[in-house]
Design a protein around this motif. Structure first.
Motif, PDB file in Angstrom:
ATOM      1  N   GLY A 487       0.948  -1.566   0.125  1.00 16.70           N
ATOM      2  CA  GLY A 487      -0.190  -0.391  -0.139  1.00 16.70           C
ATOM      3  C   GLY A 487       1.019   1.424  -0.062  1.00 16.70           C
ATOM      4  O   GLY A 487       1.780   0.994   0.081  1.00 16.70           O
ATOM      5  N   ILE A 488       0.441   1.844  -0.568  1.00 14.29           N
ATOM      6  CA  ILE A 488       1.198   3.459  -0.637  1.00 14.29           C
ATOM      7  C   ILE A 488       1.755   3.976   0.815  1.00 14.29           C
ATOM      8  O   ILE A 488       2.584   4.653   0.847  1.00 14.29           O
ATOM      9  CB  ILE A 488       0.139   4.504  -1.017  1.00 14.29           C
ATOM     10  CG1 ILE A 488       0.830   5.615  -1.259  1.00 14.29           C
ATOM     11  CG2 ILE A 488      -1.403   5.006  -0.221  1.00 14.29           C
ATOM     12  CD1 ILE A 488       0.067   7.095  -2.018  1.00 14.29           C
ATOM     13  N   HIS A 489       1.242   3.427   1.818  1.00 14.28           N
ATOM     14  CA  HIS A 489       1.619   4.021   3.217  1.00 14.28           C
ATOM     15  C   HIS A 489       3.210   3.502   3.634  1.00 14.28           C
ATOM     16  O   HIS A 489       3.432   3.596   3.754  1.00 14.28           O
ATOM     17  CB  HIS A 489       0.475   4.079   4.120  1.00 14.28           C
ATOM     18  CG  HIS A 489       1.353   4.686   5.511  1.00 14.28           C
ATOM     19  ND1 HIS A 489       0.368   3.540   7.256  1.00 14.28           N
ATOM     20  CD2 HIS A 489       2.077   5.481   6.511  1.00 14.28           C
ATOM     21  CE1 HIS A 489       1.289   4.533   7.941  1.00 14.28           C
ATOM     22  NE2 HIS A 489       1.837   5.075   7.774  1.00 14.28           N
ATOM     23  N   GLY A 490       2.639   2.155   3.354  1.00 10.96           N
ATOM     24  CA  GLY A 490       4.000   1.034   3.243  1.00 10.96           C
ATOM     25  C   GLY A 490       5.144   1.407   2.684  1.00 10.96           C
ATOM     26  O   GLY A 490       6.418   1.848   3.678  1.00 10.96           O
ATOM     27  N   VAL A 491       4.506   1.648   1.107  1.00  9.82           N
ATOM     28  CA  VAL A 491       5.702   1.872   0.674  1.00  9.82           C
ATOM     29  C   VAL A 491       6.408   3.108   0.806  1.00  9.82           C
ATOM     30  O   VAL A 491       8.265   4.187   0.565  1.00  9.82           O
ATOM     31  CB  VAL A 491       5.378   2.011  -1.109  1.00  9.82           C
ATOM     32  CG1 VAL A 491       5.111   0.365  -1.082  1.00  9.82           C
ATOM     33  CG2 VAL A 491       4.191   2.506  -1.595  1.00  9.82           C
ATOM     34  N   THR A 492       5.331   4.192   0.491  1.00 11.41           N
ATOM     35  CA  THR A 492       6.215   5.658   0.731  1.00 11.41           C
ATOM     36  C   THR A 492       7.105   5.940   2.279  1.00 11.41           C
ATOM     37  O   THR A 492       8.511   5.683   2.006  1.00 11.41           O
ATOM     38  CB  THR A 492       5.230   6.502   1.138  1.00 11.41           C
ATOM     39  OG1 THR A 492       4.547   6.778   0.108  1.00 11.41           O
ATOM     40  CG2 THR A 492       5.134   8.275   1.859  1.00 11.41           C
ATOM     41  N   ARG A 493       6.893   5.058   3.862  1.00  9.27           N
ATOM     42  CA  ARG A 493       7.477   4.269   4.463  1.00  9.27           C
ATOM     43  C   ARG A 493       8.661   4.049   4.247  1.00  9.27           C
ATOM     44  O   ARG A 493      10.607   3.437   4.294  1.00  9.27           O
ATOM     45  CB  ARG A 493       6.861   3.655   5.456  1.00  9.27           C
ATOM     46  CG  ARG A 493       6.062   4.743   6.655  1.00  9.27           C
ATOM     47  CD  ARG A 493       5.160   3.998   7.666  1.00  9.27           C
ATOM     48  NE  ARG A 493       6.165   2.764   7.895  1.00  9.27           N
ATOM     49  CZ  ARG A 493       5.871   1.191   8.467  1.00  9.27           C
ATOM     50  NH1 ARG A 493       5.020   1.234   8.341  1.00  9.27           N
ATOM     51  NH2 ARG A 493       6.475   0.691   9.163  1.00  9.27           N
ATOM     52  N   SER A 494       8.987   3.176   3.864  1.00 10.24           N
ATOM     53  CA  SER A 494       9.588   1.824   2.871  1.00 10.24           C
ATOM     54  C   SER A 494      11.103   2.938   2.115  1.00 10.24           C
ATOM     55  O   SER A 494      11.826   2.661   2.792  1.00 10.24           O
ATOM     56  CB  SER A 494       9.503   1.114   2.147  1.00 10.24           C
ATOM     57  OG  SER A 494       8.839   1.224   0.978  1.00 10.24           O
ATOM     58  N   GLY A 495      10.637   3.791   1.253  1.00 15.89           N
ATOM     59  CA  GLY A 495      11.468   5.040   0.889  1.00 15.89           C
ATOM     60  C   GLY A 495      12.025   5.608   2.077  1.00 15.89           C
ATOM     61  O   GLY A 495      13.527   5.859   2.203  1.00 15.89           O
ATOM     62  N   LEU A 496      11.730   6.432   2.840  1.00 14.24           N
ATOM     63  CA  LEU A 496      12.144   6.709   3.760  1.00 14.24           C
ATOM     64  C   LEU A 496      13.204   6.573   4.862  1.00 14.24           C
ATOM     65  O   LEU A 496      14.017   6.781   5.048  1.00 14.24           O
ATOM     66  CB  LEU A 496      11.089   7.601   5.140  1.00 14.24           C
ATOM     67  CG  LEU A 496      11.610   8.540   6.030  1.00 14.24           C
ATOM     68  CD1 LEU A 496      12.318   9.408   5.350  1.00 14.24           C
ATOM     69  CD2 LEU A 496       9.962   8.742   7.001  1.00 14.24           C
ATOM     70  N   ALA A 497      12.974   4.994   4.839  1.00 21.06           N
ATOM     71  CA  ALA A 497      13.416   3.755   6.338  1.00 21.06           C
ATOM     72  C   ALA A 497      15.227   3.738   4.889  1.00 21.06           C
ATOM     73  O   ALA A 497      15.822   3.768   5.097  1.00 21.06           O
ATOM     74  CB  ALA A 497      13.346   2.721   5.545  1.00 21.06           C
ATOM     75  N   ALA A 498      14.837   3.586   3.604  1.00 22.69           N
ATOM     76  CA  ALA A 498      15.377   3.039   2.689  1.00 22.69           C
ATOM     77  C   ALA A 498      16.613   4.591   2.575  1.00 22.69           C
ATOM     78  O   ALA A 498      18.378   4.583   2.936  1.00 22.69           O
ATOM     79  CB  ALA A 498      15.502   3.139   1.278  1.00 22.69           C
ATOM     80  N   ALA A 499      15.999   5.924   2.699  1.00 24.34           N
ATOM     81  CA  ALA A 499      17.300   6.891   2.497  1.00 24.34           C
ATOM     82  C   ALA A 499      17.879   6.899   4.067  1.00 24.34           C
ATOM     83  O   ALA A 499      19.284   7.358   3.228  1.00 24.34           O
ATOM     84  CB  ALA A 499      16.159   8.265   2.281  1.00 24.34           C
ATOM     85  N   ALA A 500      17.209   6.765   4.855  1.00 21.53           N
ATOM     86  CA  ALA A 500      17.982   6.758   6.139  1.00 21.53           C
ATOM     87  C   ALA A 500      18.850   5.788   6.514  1.00 21.53           C
ATOM     88  O   ALA A 500      20.194   6.171   6.769  1.00 21.53           O
ATOM     89  CB  ALA A 500      16.460   6.493   7.136  1.00 21.53           C
ATOM     90  N   ALA A 501      18.571   4.472   6.039  1.00 19.91           N
ATOM     91  CA  ALA A 501      19.542   3.763   5.941  1.00 19.91           C
ATOM     92  C   ALA A 501      20.911   3.742   5.636  1.00 19.91           C
ATOM     93  O   ALA A 501      22.514   3.722   6.144  1.00 19.91           O
ATOM     94  CB  ALA A 501      18.948   2.115   5.569  1.00 19.91           C
TER      95      ALA A 501
END
Length: 546
Positions: A487-501
């Motif tokens: 879902g859009i919420h989950g994938v948006t969070r994952s992009g933020l998490a990738a940038a943070a990592a």
């Protein structure tokens, strides 16, 4: 020397969130998108003057304190977004046979309405909703890393451990046997792609809780969301390129160093973030010699979510007068919510008396600013398997065989037959229609087997078993529906998490934009909108004066 600090492969919500966060952190960022439109399933496309959105039909967590609202505001895209709230008295219209039930915004109004309709099931309704709420609260603290710690799970997730691993059907057994009530409580399974007999209760609980406070629709269609991200990326000197297909991830000495494009150009970067599905990344973009045997084996046996057949249409019918509004319509022919999913696994799509289920979205009722000519645009979706269309996968997509076009015509008629049950007389008022199949999804979105949610959301791909943000190759990160959540919420969070990592910092440090505010207006009450947003119809006073 690197050409960029970070390369993002794919412009879905995850990729665009990652690119925005990295660009705002001062990194030189470039996004490569193979399609001519950005957004992935969040795109909006145009056919003969009509605009359609194939994947995002409502968004949750946008109210005060909502997590997605926090991300949009923190990444600086909120001021470029306007949302319309779906009818709070019925943002989901459930039609099962001849029965209709409208799901209102909020757990307590939902509870009250269920009890009014099913007074003898009051105890079961309380038990179900309270348990879903407890599981959802436990999931708020759950990260893939924490979920690998058994002691942490025992201490913090007792309800999830007790109920979450059950199938949704078995979970419902704990509270009710009433067929219609079970159908109402499970019909939103279409938002995660597994029928009640196979969906983990924890996945459904998380999804149901996410939408418990209603949903919103982005003004202009789903494509306004990636457009807002693109503006922010470019404002921070980043680049977004369409028609730029990545065909290889460059790896040297165990580290990703860039990508190769379809035209042969090689682009170097210190960080590569992939927003494509795991099969695409690990079977096609990364050479086998760089992939561990364990990962190759996992990808080889990975099972993907359901695919869809889609009917995009425009009509001259007055759909509001026909009883529709901004709420979604979930239709099931009987109380057997698994029936559409069984059809979605069949190797042939033929000899169908009636579609067992269908989802209907009326975009012009969700966003009345989309058109001013009295016409309405809508999207209808049903489930179908990749195998039913795979015989044509190698044909020229611009000149498919006559048998494929005949199959699309058959689909159109079957979908219209079902829509006639929801909106009698609709067929006679169609001014445009176009059918898409799983092959269409694969062609334009590069999704394996035309899937709509990436890897299926079974227990094998849940929680600690989802694909990690940081991959086994240094400098290569992944985001999207295969990582944190669908879902859009989950994938948006994952992009933020990738940038943070990639940056080695907590994700909240990247949400540093100030003065941003998501604007939300009621879709059902245009009179309450700012004057510049109010729709101008042929009958409105403003239209008459010019």
């Amino acid at each position: 020397m690197a050409d960029y600090d970070a390369i993002i492969i794919g412009s879905g919500s995850g990729g665009m969130a990652a690119a925005t966060a990295l660009a705002r952190a001062g990194k030189r960022v470039v996004v490569f998108e193979q399609h001519y439109l950005i957004g992935g399933y969040s795109q909006t496309f145009e056919l003969e003057g009509f605009r359609f959105s194939p994947g995002v039909h409502y968004v949750g967590e946008l109210g005060e304190g909502g997590n997605l609202r926090r991300i949009y505001e923190g990444l600086g895209v909120a001021d470029d977004l306007v949302f319309f709230e779906l009818n709070p008295d019925g943002f989901e219209h459930v039609i099962v046979g001849d029965e209709r039930f409208d799901i209102p915004r909020g757990i307590e109004p939902f509870r009250a309405r269920l009890k009014q309709r099913f007074p003898s099931e009051a105890a079961g309704i309380d038990g179900y909703l309270d348990t879903v709420d407890r599981m959802a609260r436990e999931l708020e603290w759950a990260t893939p890393e924490r979920l690998r710690d058994k002691l942490w799970m025992i201490a913090r997730m007792p309800t999830t451990l007790r109920y979450g691993l059950m199938s949704l059907s078995r979970f419902l057994d704990q509270f009710t046997q009433a067929p219609l009530l079970r159908a109402i409580l499970s019909i939103q399974a279409g938002d995660h792609g597994l029928g009640p007999s196979r969906a983990p209760a924890v996945v459904h609980a998380g999804l149901q809780s996410y939408y418990m406070n209603g949903g919103c629709y982005p003004r202009g269609g789903a494509g306004s969301i990636p457009d807002a991200f693109a503006r922010q990326i470019r404002a921070h000197r980043g680049e977004v390129h369409v028609r730029s297909e990545v065909v290889r991830v460059l790896v040297e000495e165990g580290r990703a160093i860039g990508v190769e494009l379809s035209d042969g150009a090689q682009v170097r970067a210190d960080v590569v973030v992939s927003n494509v599905d795991p099969s695409m990344l690990w079977s096609r973009l990364v050479a086998p010699r760089h992939v561990s045997s364990r990962l190759r084996r996992r990808v080889r046996h990975l099972r993907y979510s359901v695919a869809t057949i889609s009917l995009f249409l425009a009509t001259s019918m007055d759909l509001r007068a026909a009883g529709l509004d901004s709420g979604n319509v979930w239709y099931n022919h009987t109380t057997d919510i698994d029936a559409p999913y069984r059809l979605g696994e069949q190797p042939e799509f033929s000899n169908i008396d009636e579609l067992p289920g269908l989802f209907l979205n009326i975009s012009t009722l969700k966003d009345p600013t989309m058109r001013s000519d009295g016409l309405h645009t809508a999207e209808a979706f049903a489930l179908a398997s990749w195998d039913a269309f795979s015989r044509w996968q190698d044909s020229d997509p611009n000149h498919r065989p006559a048998a494929y076009e005949a199959k699309k015509a058959y689909i159109r008629e079957k979908m219209l037959d079902t829509l006639e049950r929801i909106v009698p007389g609709l067929r006679d008022h169609i001014v445009f229609s176009s059918v898409a199949t799983p092959l269409t999804n694969e062609r334009y979105l590069k999704v394996t087997r035309g899937s709509i949610y990436g890897p299926e959301n079974s227990l094998r791909n849940a929680g600690p078993f989802r694909f990690p943000i940081k991959t086994e190759i240094d400098g290569l990160f992944q985001c999207g529906s295969s990582t944190l959540a669908p879902g859009i919420h989950g994938v948006t969070r994952s992009g933020l998490a990738a940038a943070a990592a990639a940056l080695g910092c907590p994700d909240y440090e990247l949400l540093n934009a100030s003065g941003q505010s998501v604007r939300i207006y009621p879709a059902e009450d245009p009179s309450s909108w700012p004057p510049e947003l109010r729709p101008h119809t042929p009958d409105s006073p403003d239209a008459l004066t010019g």
